[in-house]
Each structure stands twice: as C-alpha cells, then as structure tokens.
Design an enzyme around this catalytic site. Structure first.
Site, PDB file in Angstrom:
ATOM      1  N   HIS A  62      -6.364   0.801 -36.688  1.00  0.00           N
ATOM      2  CA  HIS A  62      -6.452   0.670 -38.029  1.00  0.00           C
ATOM      3  C   HIS A  62      -8.248   1.038 -38.144  1.00  0.00           C
ATOM      4  O   HIS A  62      -8.660   1.591 -39.241  1.00  0.00           O
ATOM      5  CB  HIS A  62      -6.218  -0.395 -38.530  1.00  0.00           C
ATOM      6  CG  HIS A  62      -4.710  -0.506 -38.818  1.00  0.00           C
ATOM      7  ND1 HIS A  62      -4.179  -0.541 -40.189  1.00  0.00           N
ATOM      8  CD2 HIS A  62      -3.679  -0.803 -37.917  1.00  0.00           C
ATOM      9  CE1 HIS A  62      -2.976  -0.665 -39.909  1.00  0.00           C
ATOM     10  NE2 HIS A  62      -2.682  -0.571 -38.479  1.00  0.00           N
ATOM     11  N   ASP A 195      10.647  -3.101 -28.889  1.00  0.00           N
ATOM     12  CA  ASP A 195      11.499  -2.844 -28.048  1.00  0.00           C
ATOM     13  C   ASP A 195      11.959  -4.149 -27.252  1.00  0.00           C
ATOM     14  O   ASP A 195      11.281  -5.364 -27.850  1.00  0.00           O
ATOM     15  CB  ASP A 195      10.763  -1.787 -26.866  1.00  0.00           C
ATOM     16  CG  ASP A 195       9.789  -2.186 -26.137  1.00  0.00           C
ATOM     17  OD1 ASP A 195       9.535  -3.484 -26.139  1.00  0.00           O
ATOM     18  OD2 ASP A 195       9.460  -1.690 -25.064  1.00  0.00           O
ATOM     19  N   ASP A 202       5.957  -0.814 -20.755  1.00  0.00           N
ATOM     20  CA  ASP A 202       6.879  -0.040 -19.826  1.00  0.00           C
ATOM     21  C   ASP A 202       7.315   1.238 -20.765  1.00  0.00           C
ATOM     22  O   ASP A 202       6.896   1.060 -21.941  1.00  0.00           O
ATOM     23  CB  ASP A 202       8.050  -0.890 -19.088  1.00  0.00           C
ATOM     24  CG  ASP A 202       8.837  -1.522 -20.329  1.00  0.00           C
ATOM     25  OD1 ASP A 202       8.810  -1.364 -21.485  1.00  0.00           O
ATOM     26  OD2 ASP A 202       9.088  -2.612 -19.922  1.00  0.00           O
TER      27      ASP A 202
END
Length: 336
Positions: A62, A195, A202
């Site tokens: 940002h 995730d 990863d």
C-alpha cells in the site's frame, strides 16, 4: 600474520554469511538498524509469522503502489480510501514503532524495513533486499491507485503496467497471499486466511485457488469475495479471476509446484516495488541486516478429500499436475 588476519576476518564475517545476529553491518551506515531489527522482531512480530507480520507485509504494497506516472510518489497513504480499509488496525500495531524510530527512519524507510523483516520468521519466504534513504512524505497519494479485490483482470494488469510490472511480476507479488488474510472483506469475520497455511510461505495459495469453490467462511454476497474450497479460508475475487484468465492462468499454475520460482520472483518483485518513485543510486543497500527466513521443504499436495478432479483447469497449454492428496479429514482452518 597474514593468515591470522585472514582467519580473523573470516570468523568476523561468518555471522553475516550465515544470517546470524552480528554486531556490525557490512556498510557502517546500516549499523544503527541492527538494534531496531531486534526490537521489531521481538516486540512487534513476537518472533513469529503472525498477524503483525502479515500486516507489515501488506503495508509494503500500500505504501509503494501509491505512485502514478502523472502524480508521482509521495510515500504516504490515506486511511479513508476504500482500498486501505483495515490498515488502521495494522497501524495500531506498527504505528508506535514507526514513531519510536521517526528520528532516524523516514516513514517510507520504516515501512519497507519492517515489511522486509516481517518475512524473517515465515518458513519458506525469501530474504528480501532493503535499501535505505527514502525522503519524508509530502502528502497523501491520490485515491484509486491501489488495486481492489473486486477489480477485473484488465484493470489490475493495466494498473501494474503503468508502473512497470509485467503479468508475470503481478502474479509473483500475489505470493504474499500465502501468508495473508482478510479483516474487512466479510464484515462478520476477521483474520480469515487466504490459504490453509497462513504462517508458511508455500505454494498452497496457487493450488487452492484453482479448486472448485463451494463455500463461504462466513456470509455470502460480499464484494470482492467468491466461494472457497476449504472451510475457514476466504478467496478473493481478484485471485480467482487471475488464476483463470488466459493472460495469467499459465503463470499462476507455474507457481503451484515450483516453490523456488515463487520464492525468487516474489523477493525480486517486492524489492522492485519498494523502489517505485526512488532513485536506487541515491539509496544505501542494507540488505545484509535482513535475516534469512527459515527454510522449507515444500511438497505440493491437494488438501484432504480433494483431488485433480476438483481442479478447474485454466492453463490451456499445460495440464495441472496430479498431486498427492493429504490424508485425514477435511480441513477447517482457524483465523490467524
């Protein structure tokens, strides 16, 4: 005597070569950063790849993207802009340290330094370079420069292209979503990871976003969110589109099983991002102050209960690889 001096020099250099704490930086101009580094790692990040580290990494983006070919770069951002929603919480953590070191680090330098350090405790992350010497901010950057999760692929790629980033580099930067999450996309949830392994850098983000979505972790109908394939994770609409668009689908898929590529290209992309609006020749390379993150033996797999049949094949030229499925019950990922 010459051998003795050479041996002493080697012993002195070993902590830096090995990424261990040292008393001196390679460039004396960077020495003052060493105690700041230790303070941030211990007292801001708690020596873990946690929420404060995720927030500091988000600030890099940002801060740096607040530049346009016409407006220039001013190294400041406005919290009332929609794209900066949630940064107030990040600054609640980072702000006291920014003020603590304001007499020796400009806001731009502090944000980029803290962001590079934020990866130090994330297994599998690259060691991101850091350059010192950004000037003080002049004003808040203009609105509408930060891509939003509800933007279409053309708008995202054009925005990055305007500051010199290729589609390959755009996807590499999205590796950050491997250790990131959302606080405001779904107003009923905070700290929802993108995730299943938000504390590990990863390739899971590149696998899981290509799985057929069938659930929302909270409420439905939120702008910038589409259905996820794993309970407890939130999928951004922009990630979903970039993973399936013909211009970027094969790039996205290439990261799914290539951690080395993900690591190297993300590190290079973040450093390039940090230099937007800067003259690198006027900055001081203090990269050796940044510790080497822990290594990771990344073995790409499908989450429990999911197989190749659940992948939405999007790269026309290369079939998605048939990975091993993790054993056990379906995942339910906790908030970060």
């Amino acid at each position: 005597m010459a051998f003795k001096n050479a041996l002493s020099a080697l012993v002195f250099a070993l902590p830096l070569v090995l990424g261990l704490p040292g008393k001196r930086a390679l460039n004396p101009k960077c020495d003052f950063l060493l105690p700041i580094r230790e303070d941030l790692l211990e007292n801001l990040f708690d020596n873990e790849c946690g929420d404060s580290a995720h927030g500091a990494l988000r600030l890099i983006f940002h801060d740096a993207i607040g530049i346009s070919p016409t407006a220039g770069h001013v190294h400041s951002f406005h919290l009332t802009f929609a794209a900066n929603d949630g940064l107030d919480d990040v600054l609640d953590d980072v702000g006291p340290f920014l003020l603590k070191y304001a007499h020796v680090l400009s806001p731009g330098d502090f944000i980029q330094f803290a962001g590079a350090l934020s990866l130090a405790n994330c297994p599998g992350a690259p060691r991101v370079k850091f350059a010192l010497g950004r000037p003080q901010p002049k004003a808040a950057s203009p609105d509408l420069l930060v891509p939003e999760p509800f933007d279409d692929v053309t708008k995202i790629l054009e925005r990055f292209a305007s500051v010199g980033f290729s589609p390959q580099e755009v996807i590499s930067l999205l590796s950050s979503h491997s250790i990131a999450g959302a606080d405001t996309v779904d107003p009923t949830l905070e700290g929802v990871p993108f995730d299943s392994t938000p504390s590990t850098f990863d390739t899971n983000i590149f696998i899981e976003v290509l799985l057929k979505g069938f659930l929302f972790p909270g409420t439905s109908g939120n702008q910038g969110e589409v259905m996820s394939a794993i309970n407890g994770t939130l999928r951004l609409q922009s990630d979903d589109l970039l993973a399936r668009d013909p211009r970027t689908a094969c790039i996205w898929q290439s990261f799914a099983t290539n951690h080395d590529q993900m690591q190297a290209q993300f590190g290079a992309g973040v450093f390039k991002l940090s230099l937007l609006g800067q003259n690198e020749k006027e900055l001081t390379d203090c990269s050796d102050v940044i510790p080497q993150p822990p290594s990771l033996n990344n073995i790409p797999t499908f989450p429990p209960g999911q197989t190749l049949r659940d992948i939405q094949q999007s790269c026309a030229g290369t079939p998605f690889p048939n990975l091993r499925t993790q054993p056990g019950p379906a995942l339910d990922v906790p908030p970060m």
